[in-house]
Design a protein around this motif. Sequence first.
Motif, short mmCIF file in Angstrom:
data_model
loop_
_atom_site.label_atom_id
_atom_site.label_comp_id
_atom_site.label_asym_id
_atom_site.label_seq_id
_atom_site.Cartn_x
_atom_site.Cartn_y
_atom_site.Cartn_z
N GLY A 41 -7.21 1.93 -0.14
CA GLY A 41 -7.30 2.40 1.23
C GLY A 41 -7.94 3.78 1.31
N ASN A 42 -7.28 4.67 1.97
CA ASN A 42 -7.81 6.00 2.28
C ASN A 42 -6.79 7.06 1.90
OD1 ASN A 42 -10.31 5.10 3.86
ND2 ASN A 42 -8.65 3.88 4.74
N THR B 258 -5.01 8.69 -2.69
CA THR B 258 -5.53 7.53 -1.97
C THR B 258 -4.51 6.39 -1.97
OG1 THR B 258 -7.85 8.10 -2.34
CG2 THR B 258 -7.35 5.76 -2.06
N TYR B 259 -4.35 5.78 -0.82
CA TYR B 259 -3.44 4.62 -0.70
C TYR B 259 -3.98 3.46 -1.53
CZ TYR B 259 -0.35 6.50 2.85
OH TYR B 259 0.60 7.24 3.51
N HIS B 260 -3.06 2.74 -2.20
CA HIS B 260 -3.46 1.61 -3.02
C HIS B 260 -2.28 0.65 -3.15
CE1 HIS B 260 -1.66 4.65 -5.64
NE2 HIS B 260 -1.19 3.64 -6.36
N LEU C 39 0.85 -1.20 0.00
CA LEU C 39 0.00 0.00 0.00
C LEU C 39 0.88 1.25 0.00
CD1 LEU C 39 -2.90 -0.29 2.62
CD2 LEU C 39 -3.11 -0.11 0.13
N LYS D 206 -9.89 1.23 7.15
CA LYS D 206 -10.38 0.07 6.40
C LYS D 206 -10.01 0.17 4.93
CE LYS D 206 -14.18 -1.50 9.26
NZ LYS D 206 -15.58 -1.29 9.59
N THR D 207 -9.84 -0.97 4.31
CA THR D 207 -9.53 -0.99 2.88
C THR D 207 -10.59 -1.83 2.16
OG1 THR D 207 -8.16 -2.97 3.03
CG2 THR D 207 -7.06 -0.85 3.37
N GLU D 208 -10.60 -1.70 0.85
CA GLU D 208 -11.53 -2.44 0.00
C GLU D 208 -10.72 -3.04 -1.13
OE1 GLU D 208 -15.38 -0.63 -1.91
OE2 GLU D 208 -14.72 0.71 -0.30
N SER D 209 -11.03 -4.25 -1.55
CA SER D 209 -10.25 -4.88 -2.61
C SER D 209 -11.13 -5.26 -3.79
CB SER D 209 -9.56 -6.13 -2.09
OG SER D 209 -8.60 -5.77 -1.12
N ARG E 256 -5.92 -3.33 -3.88
CA ARG E 256 -6.45 -2.89 -2.59
C ARG E 256 -6.50 -1.36 -2.56
NH1 ARG E 256 -6.48 -5.03 2.88
NH2 ARG E 256 -5.26 -6.84 2.25
#
Length: 200
Positions: free
Chosen positions: A143-144, A171-173, A116, A150-153, A141
């Motif tokens: 993140g924010n 945004t974090y990824h 990330l 929380k993260t979403e994939s 993934r």
Amino acid sequence: MTPLLVRGLEIHQGYLDRASQTALVGDLRAVLETAPLFSPDTPYGRKMSVRMSSAGQYGWFSDRSGYRYVPRHPNGTPWPAIPASVLAIWNDVSGCARSPECCLINWYGEGARMGLHQDRDETDFDCPVVSISLGDEALFRIGNPTRGGKTESLWLRSGDVVVMGGSARLTYHGVDRIRFGSSALLPRGGRINLTLRVVS
Ligand SMILES: O=C(O)CCC(=O)C(=O)O
Ligand SMILES: [Fe+2]
């Protein structure tokens, strides 16, 4: 088609048809003949699992001194021009008047991943980063805008294009894993991801 929106990232699923994907891979092979893939060292002294190269005025580079953009490949040659086929995608989806100055080419083999991170080595965060996926599927993934939370994939597939811009520019990824061999686009398997960036 209207893109899927996930945390402000625009996901254009199936943006490139198979013929366009094949043509793109051909254009990238020509780039990689001049600017071969290499394995950068992280600032912490480890090798990245992803192999990289670039096209454009600047290439992304990393070693013990840190992350930065450089005007030449480690072999001393200037980076080749960004292929017209790649620029056409930027012009269609970026909504940005400037042209990308770097097309980072990431090659993921079996087991390669990318932790990330934010893309923040560029000067102008008003311009988005546009990502193009080719070959094997990747678990991406999201993140924010700040570290943690929380993260979403979601799975990125060959031909998908992602625009990280606006409020989602920082945004974090990252990429947790590759489904090696899930696509037949690249004869020996693996995944290519291109990220287009305005650098200066
Ligand atoms: O491989 C991907 O889908 C993302 C690559 C990426 O985030 C980067 O190169 O900065
Ligand atoms: Fe990134």
